[in-house]
Design a protein around this motif. Structure first.
Motif, short mmCIF file in Angstrom:
data_model
loop_
_atom_site.label_atom_id
_atom_site.label_comp_id
_atom_site.label_asym_id
_atom_site.label_seq_id
_atom_site.Cartn_x
_atom_site.Cartn_y
_atom_site.Cartn_z
N PRO A 70 0.80 -1.23 0.00
CA PRO A 70 0.00 0.00 0.00
C PRO A 70 0.83 1.27 0.00
N PHE A 71 2.07 1.18 0.50
CA PHE A 71 2.93 2.35 0.57
C PHE A 71 3.90 2.43 -0.61
N LEU A 72 3.84 1.42 -1.48
CA LEU A 72 4.65 1.38 -2.70
C LEU A 72 6.14 1.54 -2.37
N TRP A 100 -1.33 5.98 -5.07
CA TRP A 100 -1.34 4.90 -4.08
C TRP A 100 -1.35 5.46 -2.67
N TRP A 101 -0.57 6.48 -2.43
CA TRP A 101 -0.52 7.04 -1.07
C TRP A 101 -1.85 7.70 -0.70
N ILE A 102 -2.48 8.37 -1.64
CA ILE A 102 -3.79 8.96 -1.37
C ILE A 102 -4.81 7.87 -1.06
N LEU A 116 11.67 6.39 -2.87
CA LEU A 116 11.79 5.59 -1.65
C LEU A 116 12.93 4.58 -1.78
N GLY A 117 13.97 4.99 -2.48
CA GLY A 117 15.11 4.10 -2.67
C GLY A 117 14.82 2.97 -3.63
N TYR A 118 13.94 3.22 -4.62
CA TYR A 118 13.63 2.19 -5.60
C TYR A 118 14.91 1.71 -6.28
N TYR A 175 -1.03 -6.93 -5.58
CA TYR A 175 -1.86 -5.92 -4.93
C TYR A 175 -2.82 -5.24 -5.90
N LEU A 176 -2.70 -5.46 -7.20
CA LEU A 176 -3.50 -4.70 -8.16
C LEU A 176 -5.01 -4.83 -7.96
N PRO A 177 -5.58 -6.02 -7.71
CA PRO A 177 -7.03 -6.06 -7.44
C PRO A 177 -7.40 -5.25 -6.20
#
Length: 785
Positions: free
Chosen positions: A575-577, A602-604, A777-779, A672-674
């Motif tokens: 949820p936080f990607l 995603w964050w919203i 986020l350090g991706y 997580y997509l669904p």
């Protein structure tokens, strides 16, 4: 009129002030209003704004999914699997996969439409589609089409659920401009089919539920059956589709529970009437999906009739239903005193031995028998040869030339070292609970260690005294005195065993990894009559028997996907990607495809989920203290709508997300997509709720319609109905405020989509500064140096 919005109505307190001599119906949440309809009351002509928005959103969905779909013209990430499976279908070659066949059959159908013959097997990431003449754009067009249709489906869910236009637009745009949904639907992958079928299931159930007051009509049956068909497509694509069944199943249970209520506003149902409702839902949502699910497996078996790479996952009986199967062509009966080479089914290691001994002590201090090593060896070697001997012989019958059969007690003599296989109550090198395998001399084997050298031959699915054969005679070798099965695994032994595999006795005899087969009979002369091949017909096995065998294999191997992966992630991160997945890179152009959602969107959505949980918690706490704020500050029936409609979306999110915490297999962000789609629905619905303050009140008795039940008056049967609020009435004039909030959110989401666009579409290439600017986020992006 209603009281001021600043006053809070007390429930059950001593100082309740009556505002009318006629009691208004309770406005608490009831299961009867899970998904209220609140479209404008002026007819279809007033819905032009919804239709216009739907058209624009659909067009944008097709543009974002299909733009540049031919790039890259190379195999990307898991296209190596699902492209390969499409080729196998077109070649009619049997393969094995842990997912049901529906999604893969769609790819094969697209290949068949464009005349592709399945010659390319998608072996490696980066292989050129152009050089190998693969119609890859047609393959990718299938998920792109379904991904594009998912966006208007989200809009329709919100529209049919009675939400305002800005709420519907917001929910759709969170999916429309999401980089993860776009990236996953532009490649030959299954998730576009899964997410689309899941969204259609929700939409069809909403349409069905809206007809709950007109049961058993043509439209009622149509939407019930369509819900079942959509659910079958979800679970026929991936088994996580069971989460969609759970989501809708919960709503159905609540609905049935409301129908059981003898005090329901529409009148009580008799038990036979309730039985009809229950049976109809059972048929439409369980029986119909199950038979469609079976149908796709029937198609799967009907197409895949030739032997292929999936043979090894299936039983010999199953394999004999495939043409050109090596078991059917090369199976030879085994006689006593034959020299054989035994191979493990899963690891493909041969049963092997040599003169070297086990060490006196292992690394953990345990003591061995110092007997001759028995190991697993992956290559053909003379030390893999074992002579099969009868367990018991008499002077009159030494069983020479007799067939070895299922259930026989046998001995195995290692030909090179002239010693006999043995297991005893000594711990194996790696498994203290498993028995050591070693060998002893012929004198000991025929003397004091006679019983320890006896093994029972158990042919898998063998019948009675079935003849033992090479290839097809898959078996377990069970030590007769101690009842442990010969077993091996993939962890190599230390240098003292030349890094070969450990062989030991497994107490769990039923374990499928205990299975071996005879690969060859080296002692059999080439001109032996036993080598003569007779034409053999392909066997037929009942469909259900093949289906259940494949189901067992699919579940077993799906649960066995526990090995690590550099881009695997944990559900708490989704949820936080917190991380994505690298799909593809091209060094010379510095281009890459990195699977990642739109962080802002995603964050919203994740924040709104937390807000919804907080609102529900606060409401429950206030109700416990006798304070009723929701129905006073918002419209009548707000609690019902918030709990049942928005709550249904929240339940759908939780059902598609929380079960992953219980799984031990490999997990990735795409799982997580669904759930993300469901979170988009919650976001649109809750934002509307936040801006729905101080609406037109309907507390006066004049606004409550009293209707008589059909068939004449009946005492106590009059039903109170509150008129359906239009969106404008429910919004209380705050539609502009909602539009402003939605506009701000969409602009932020649109910017996030555009900023991460090069990672989603794989072009243009980014310089070092551009890559580092996107490592929010350090991706773990490539080309960051």
């Amino acid at each position: 009129m209603s009281t001021s919005s600043s006053s809070v109505r007390q429930r059950g307190g001593p100082n309740i002030k009556k505002t009318s001599s006629t009691a208004a119906p309770a406005r608490d949440a009831t299961p009867d209003s899970i998904l209220e309809t609140a479209k404008p009351a002026s007819g279809a002509g007033s819905e032009w704004d919804y239709k216009l928005a739907l058209s624009v959103i659909t067009a944008l969905a097709f543009v974002t999914r299909f733009w540049g779909i031919g790039h890259p013209n190379e195999v990307v990430f898991d296209e190596v699997h699902f492209g390969k499976f499409a080729s196998y279908y077109l070649q009619r070659t049997y393969f094995f996969d842990v997912h049901p066949p529906f999604g893969k059959l769609l790819f094969a159908l697209m290949g068949w439409f464009v005349g592709y013959d399945g010659h390319f097997l998608f072996d490696n990431i980066g292989d050129s589609y152009i050089d190998n003449k693969v119609p890859y754009v047609a393959f990718r067009a299938m998920p792109a089409l379904l991904g594009a249709l998912t966006v208007p489906t989200v809009f329709l869910i919100m529209w049919e659920s009675g939400y305002s236009l800005p709420a519907a637009v917001l929910a759709a745009c969170l999916v429309l401009f999401d980089n993860a949904h776009i990236g996953q639907t532009r490649l030959i992958l299954l998730d576009a089919t899964l997410v689309f079928a899941m969204s259609v299931s929700v939409l069809c159930y909403v349409r069905f539920y809206k007809l709950r007051h007109d049961p058993f009509g043509r439209k009622w049956w149509k939407w019930l059956l369509l819900t079942g068909v959509a659910l079958s497509c979800v679970i026929s694509t991936k088994y996580v589709g069971a989460f969609t069944f759970f989501s809708i199943g919960c709503a159905v249970v609540i609905d049935l529970w409301a129908l059981m209520d003898i005090n329901r506003r529409q009148g009580a149902l008799t038990l036979p009437e309730f039985g009809k409702h229950f049976a109809a839902r059972l048929f439409g949502l369980i029986v119909v999906p199950f038979f469609f699910y079976l149908f796709w497996f029937q198609v799967h078996f009907a197409i895949l009739t030739r032997s292929g790479p999936g043979d090894d996952f299936m039983s010999p009986e199953f394999q004999e239903t495939l043409s050109d199967n090596i078991m059917t062509l090369q199976s030879v009966g085994i006689d006593y005193y034959d020299t054989i080479a035994i191979k493990h089914k899963e690891t493909k290691n041969y049963l092997h031995s040599h003169y070297d001994k086990y060490p006196l002590r292992y690394d953990d201090g345990r003591v061995s028998s110092q007997g001759q090593q028995v190991t697993g060896y992956p290559f053909e070697d003379i030390n893999n040869h074992w002579q099969i001997l009868p367990g018991h012989i008499t002077p009159d019958d030494d069983k020479s030339g007799q067939h070895v059969r299922n259930g026989d007690l046998i001995k195995l003599r290692h030909v090179v070292t002239d010693s006999v296989l043995l297991s005893h109550d000594v711990a194996s090198p790696y498994y203290p609970t498993n028995q050591e395998f070693t060998t002893v001399s012929l004198e000991e084997a025929n003397g004091g260690r006679f019983n320890d050298t006896l093994f029972e031959l158990r042919i898998e699915q063998g019948k009675g005294k079935q003849e033992f054969k090479t290839m097809s005679g898959q078996f377990k070798l069970v030590h007769n005195p101690t009842k442990v099965a010969m077993w091996t695994h993939t962890t190599p032994l230390p240098d003292w065993a030349f890094k070969q595999a450990e062989i030991n006795g497994n107490k769990n005899v039923a374990q499928s990894s205990n299975i071996w087969f005879v690969d060859t009979i080296p002692s059999l002369p080439e001109d032996s009559d036993r080598r003569k091949r007779e034409p053999r017909k392909v066997k037929r096995v009942p469909f259900l028997k093949k289906y259940f065998e494949l189901q067992r294999a699919m579940f077993y191997h799906n649960n066995a996907l526990t090995s690590s992966h550099p881009y695997a992630s944990h559900p708490i991160q989704w949820p936080f990607l917190l991380r994505g997945v690298s799909f593809w890179t091209q060094n010379d152009t510095r281009r890459q495809i990195y699977f990642l959602g739109n962080p802002i969107g995603w964050w919203i959505a994740s924040s709104i989920l937390a807000v919804f949980a907080g609102i529900i918690g606060a409401d429950q706490l206030s109700l416990r203290r006798g304070v009723d704020a929701l129905d006073e500050l918002w419209a009548p029936g707000t609690r019902s709508r918030l709990y049942n409609s928005t709550g249904f979306f929240f339940l759908t999110w939780a059902a598609h997300y929380l079960p992953f915490f219980l799984m031990g297999r490999q997990l990735f962000l795409h799982h997580y997509l669904p759930a993300h789609l469901a979170s988009a629905l919650v976001t649109g619905a809750l934002l509307e709720f936040i801006f729905t303050v101080d609406p037109v009140a309907l507390d006066e008795p004049s606004n409550i319609a009293i209707t008589e039940p059909k068939g004449g008056k009946k005492k106590g049967a009059a039903v109170a109905h509150r008129p359906t609020l239009s969106v404008k009435e429910r919004m209380g004039g705050n539609i502009l405020g909602l539009w402003a909030a939605v506009g701000v959110v969409i602009m932020a989401v649109l910017w996030g989509w555009y900023f991460f666009l090069p990672l989603t579409y794989g072009k243009p290439g980014l310089d070092v500064a551009g890559v580092n600017a996107r490592k929010w986020l350090g991706y773990d992006l490539h080309f960051a140096k």
